[in-house]
Scaffold this motif. Structure first.
Motif, short mmCIF file in Angstrom:
data_model
loop_
_atom_site.label_atom_id
_atom_site.label_comp_id
_atom_site.label_asym_id
_atom_site.label_seq_id
_atom_site.Cartn_x
_atom_site.Cartn_y
_atom_site.Cartn_z
N TRP A 37 -11.40 -8.06 2.98
CA TRP A 37 -10.90 -6.78 3.47
C TRP A 37 -9.38 -6.83 3.49
CZ3 TRP A 37 -7.93 -6.93 7.87
CH2 TRP A 37 -8.05 -8.03 8.69
N GLY A 38 -8.76 -5.69 3.77
CA GLY A 38 -7.31 -5.64 3.82
C GLY A 38 -6.84 -4.28 4.31
N TYR A 39 -5.53 -4.07 4.16
CA TYR A 39 -4.91 -2.80 4.55
C TYR A 39 -4.05 -2.25 3.44
CZ TYR A 39 -6.30 -3.35 9.41
OH TYR A 39 -7.04 -3.47 10.55
N ILE A 40 -4.05 -0.95 3.34
CA ILE A 40 -3.17 -0.21 2.44
C ILE A 40 -2.26 0.64 3.31
CG2 ILE A 40 -3.03 1.62 0.71
CD1 ILE A 40 -5.86 0.76 -0.19
N LYS A 41 -0.98 0.65 2.98
CA LYS A 41 -0.06 1.57 3.66
C LYS A 41 0.11 2.78 2.76
CE LYS A 41 4.05 1.85 6.37
NZ LYS A 41 5.13 1.09 7.00
N GLY A 42 -0.34 3.92 3.26
CA GLY A 42 -0.20 5.15 2.50
C GLY A 42 1.24 5.64 2.53
N TYR A 43 1.59 6.48 1.59
CA TYR A 43 2.94 7.03 1.58
C TYR A 43 3.17 7.98 2.74
CZ TYR A 43 3.87 4.78 -2.87
OH TYR A 43 4.08 3.85 -3.87
N ASP A 44 2.11 8.25 3.51
CA ASP A 44 2.25 9.01 4.75
C ASP A 44 2.57 8.08 5.93
OD1 ASP A 44 -0.15 7.68 5.03
OD2 ASP A 44 -1.33 9.47 5.48
N GLU A 45 2.80 6.77 5.64
CA GLU A 45 3.14 5.74 6.62
C GLU A 45 1.96 5.29 7.49
OE1 GLU A 45 6.15 4.10 6.62
OE2 GLU A 45 6.53 5.34 4.85
N GLU A 46 0.75 5.78 7.23
CA GLU A 46 -0.44 5.34 7.97
C GLU A 46 -1.01 4.09 7.31
OE1 GLU A 46 -1.78 6.57 10.70
OE2 GLU A 46 -0.73 8.48 10.86
N LEU A 47 -1.70 3.25 8.11
CA LEU A 47 -2.41 2.10 7.58
C LEU A 47 -3.88 2.45 7.40
CD1 LEU A 47 -1.03 -0.97 9.56
CD2 LEU A 47 -0.72 -0.44 7.14
N TYR A 48 -4.43 2.07 6.25
CA TYR A 48 -5.81 2.35 5.91
C TYR A 48 -6.54 1.03 5.66
CZ TYR A 48 -4.13 7.07 5.25
OH TYR A 48 -3.58 8.29 5.45
N TYR A 49 -7.63 0.82 6.36
CA TYR A 49 -8.47 -0.37 6.19
C TYR A 49 -9.29 -0.22 4.92
CZ TYR A 49 -12.44 -3.47 7.10
OH TYR A 49 -13.41 -4.42 7.01
N PHE A 50 -9.50 -1.32 4.20
CA PHE A 50 -10.40 -1.27 3.05
C PHE A 50 -11.19 -2.56 2.94
CE2 PHE A 50 -6.77 -3.44 1.17
CZ PHE A 50 -7.34 -4.34 0.29
N GLU A 51 -12.32 -2.45 2.27
CA GLU A 51 -13.14 -3.61 1.92
C GLU A 51 -13.11 -3.76 0.40
OE1 GLU A 51 -16.94 -2.81 3.69
OE2 GLU A 51 -16.17 -3.22 5.71
#
Length: 64
Positions: A14-28
């Motif tokens: 798993w990990g995290y993506i930082k969107g260009y909206d500055e939010e962190l998004y969890y992913f698998e």
């Protein structure tokens, strides 16, 4: 939505993506639509957003 990989936990897939909206998004890793071998920090990606209860969840992750 565009963003970039900020954290990868290879052991638990798993990990995290930082969107260009500055939010962190969890992913698998199961949401990756490219070979796992290409996964790296700061890799630019595009993804779909799903509000999974409490967290923001990234789905259908593709290379930018």
């Amino acid at each position: 939505m565009p963003g970039y990989i900020t954290y990868i936990n290879e052991k638990n897939k798993w990990g995290y993506i930082k969107g260009y909206d500055e939010e962190l998004y969890y992913f698998e890793f199961s949401s990756l639509r490219f070979p796992q071998e290409k996964l790296a920090n700061n890799l630019e990606v595009n993804f779909e957003v799903n509000l999974n209860g409490i967290i923001l969840y990234a789905l259908d992750i593709k290379l930018a």
